[in-house]
Design an enzyme around this catalytic site. Structure first.
Site, short mmCIF file in Angstrom:
data_model
loop_
_atom_site.label_atom_id
_atom_site.label_comp_id
_atom_site.label_asym_id
_atom_site.label_seq_id
_atom_site.Cartn_x
_atom_site.Cartn_y
_atom_site.Cartn_z
N ASP A 161 0.85 -1.19 0.00
CA ASP A 161 0.00 0.00 0.00
C ASP A 161 0.88 1.24 0.00
O ASP A 161 2.09 1.17 0.23
CB ASP A 161 -0.94 0.00 1.21
CG ASP A 161 -0.19 -0.05 2.54
OD1 ASP A 161 0.92 -0.61 2.59
OD2 ASP A 161 -0.72 0.48 3.54
N GLU A 205 0.24 -1.37 5.62
CA GLU A 205 1.28 -0.84 6.51
C GLU A 205 1.10 0.64 6.81
O GLU A 205 1.47 1.11 7.88
CB GLU A 205 2.66 -1.07 5.87
CG GLU A 205 3.83 -0.85 6.82
CD GLU A 205 4.33 0.60 6.85
OE1 GLU A 205 5.10 0.94 7.77
OE2 GLU A 205 3.93 1.39 5.96
#
Length: 451
Positions: free
Chosen positions: A108, A172
């Site tokens: 991400d 994350e």
């Protein structure tokens, strides 16, 4: 498992020749960056779809998977629709528990506003050595790098004395939706068995080994006063003043109880542990001529790994308990500002409360006497001619938990720190080429110690 009868590369020749295939790397990175509009992580508005980059990685690895006659195995693990983690494995020549793991590179990205960029953030722009796009440094450049490493292993099939494992993680950049990435993998035993060798967490920057990180506690302090007309401030309790004075009080006591420690010098932490506000919230609808009855200040505590979150929380809760018992220790603001009103104005007393975000993260002090550390330092020295160890009070998920379970966790990364989360993010192709040489030497060193 390696296909029986297939030749493997002579070990010394393989590690000496292992280099980054520039064309393949840029092609894969271009596909990954092309997905980043759908990888922005800022719930509830932006929820990433990590399945998109995972599919590109699997497509790149497809010719080398066991089911296609190759040697690699993969495991795709999802805890929500469209949100995969990915584990890749290259097997040792003979069965063993010894291993090396490349973990932490995430799928991400933080949001990007195209209006603030001079290049398109959601596509790869190549400008000489510079590779622009959201996620090039943090952290899709690392995903592409490690994928290329496994492709080279699978092509040459060196007979290693250890298993090589990669763990790409989801979610994350935001913990707003918990238990989707590294924490969930750790909870469900997906790291079990990987403690039998170094674990390199690849989500830092600037080529140099990071030997320490900070823990983080997120807090929300609520002050409750008494509403009054601003022309009659002596009849009210100003929640803004109460909240800001309370933060100053907490800061004073915190920094006295959690000072800089000698270990922080050893680990090259630039700053000590800190408590500070970062946001202020007020109820909607208030008027400029009202003394506010409510104010909330939010902030965080960044602390070095030589302190623990539970001890800090207990101390800060104690500070607030002391303060609620005796608000007179706080300063006043002018002749009529008070936090305890006289009976003629109701006898009200200000109140303070604190809430903590669940699941605080702990910092890590990496082992400096381990095989992983020695291998990484020597490889860095040989590749770039110098080693400059450092620590930071930024936080990295799960690494302390892994260390507490016996893992030799080492931190490193090959993006550009000044571009982390910034507009016009880029990484350097030359740095990624150097990174491949470093990882090749680390593999060689650890393999030689895994006999």
């Amino acid at each position: 498992r390696r296909v029986h009868g297939e030749p493997s590369a002579p070990m010394a020749d393989f590690f000496a020749s292992l280099s980054l295939n520039e064309e393949s790397f840029v092609s894969l990175l271009s596909k990954l960056i092309g997905e980043t509009e759908f990888l922005q992580n800022n719930p509830p508005l932006l929820i990433p779809q990590e399945d998109r980059p995972v599919q590109h990685v699997l497509d790149a690895l497809a010719p080398y998977l066991v089911e296609n006659g190759g040697v690699l195995t993969t495991e795709r693990i999802s805890y929500a629709p469209n949100r995969s983690n990915l584990i890749i494995r290259y097997p040792a020549a003979t069965a063993t528990t010894k291993c090396i793991t490349f973990a932490g590179s995430h799928l991400d990205v933080v949001p990007a506003d195209p209006k603030n960029w001079t290049v398109a953030p959601f596509q790869l722009t190549v400008d000489g050595d510079l590779l622009y796009g959201r996620g090039t440094t943090d952290c899709l450049g690392h995903v592409a790098l490690i994928t290329e490493l496994f492709m080279e292993l699978a092509k040459s099939r060196p007979a290693l004395n250890m298993n090589v494992v990669a763990v790409f993680i989801a979610s994350e950049e935001s913990g707003a939706i918990p238990n989707l990435g590294a924490e969930a993998l750790l909870r469900d035993g997906k790291f079990d068995g990987l403690e039998n060798g170094p674990l390199l967490w690849i989500d830092c920057a600037d080529m140099q080994p990071c030997i320490g990180t900070g823990g983080m506690l997120v807090w929300e302090l609520k002050a409750t006063g008494k509403l009054a007309h601003s022309g009659f401030p002596h009849k009210g309790i100003n929640a803004i003043e109460l909240a800001t004075d309370a933060v100053n009080y907490l800061q004073s006591r915190f920094h006295a109880d959690f000072p800089r420690r000698a270990e922080e010098e050893t680990y090259k932490f630039a700053i000590p542990s800190t408590l500070k506000p970062t946001q202020v919230k007020f109820p909607e609808g208030g008027s400029i001529n009202q003394i506010p009855a409510d104010c909330t200040i939010c902030g965080d505590i960044r602390f070095t790994p030589f302190y623990r979150a539970k001890d800090i929380m207990a101390k800060v809760n104690g500070y607030l308990e002391d303060l609620n018992k005796d608000l007179s220790v706080l300063p006043s603001h002018g002749p009529v500002s008070k936090y305890i009103l006289p009976n003629e104005f109701g006898g009200n007393k200000g109140q303070l409360s604190i809430e903590w975000e669940a699941d605080p993260s702990e910092g890590i002090a990496c082992r400096l006497d381990s095989l992983g550390h020695r291998a990484l330092v020597q490889a860095t020295q040989n590749a770039i001619g110098n080693v400059s160890l450092y620590s930071m009070t930024g936080s990295v998920p799960c690494v302390r938990d892994l260390q507490d379970k016996g893992f030799d966790v080492q931190l490193v990364g090959y993006g550009v720190s000044e571009k982390y989360h910034f507009d016009d993010e880029y990484c350097r192709l030359s740095d990624m080429k150097t990174a491949m040489r470093i990882l090749a030497e680390v593999l060689s060193t650890v393999n030689g110690q895994s006999v």
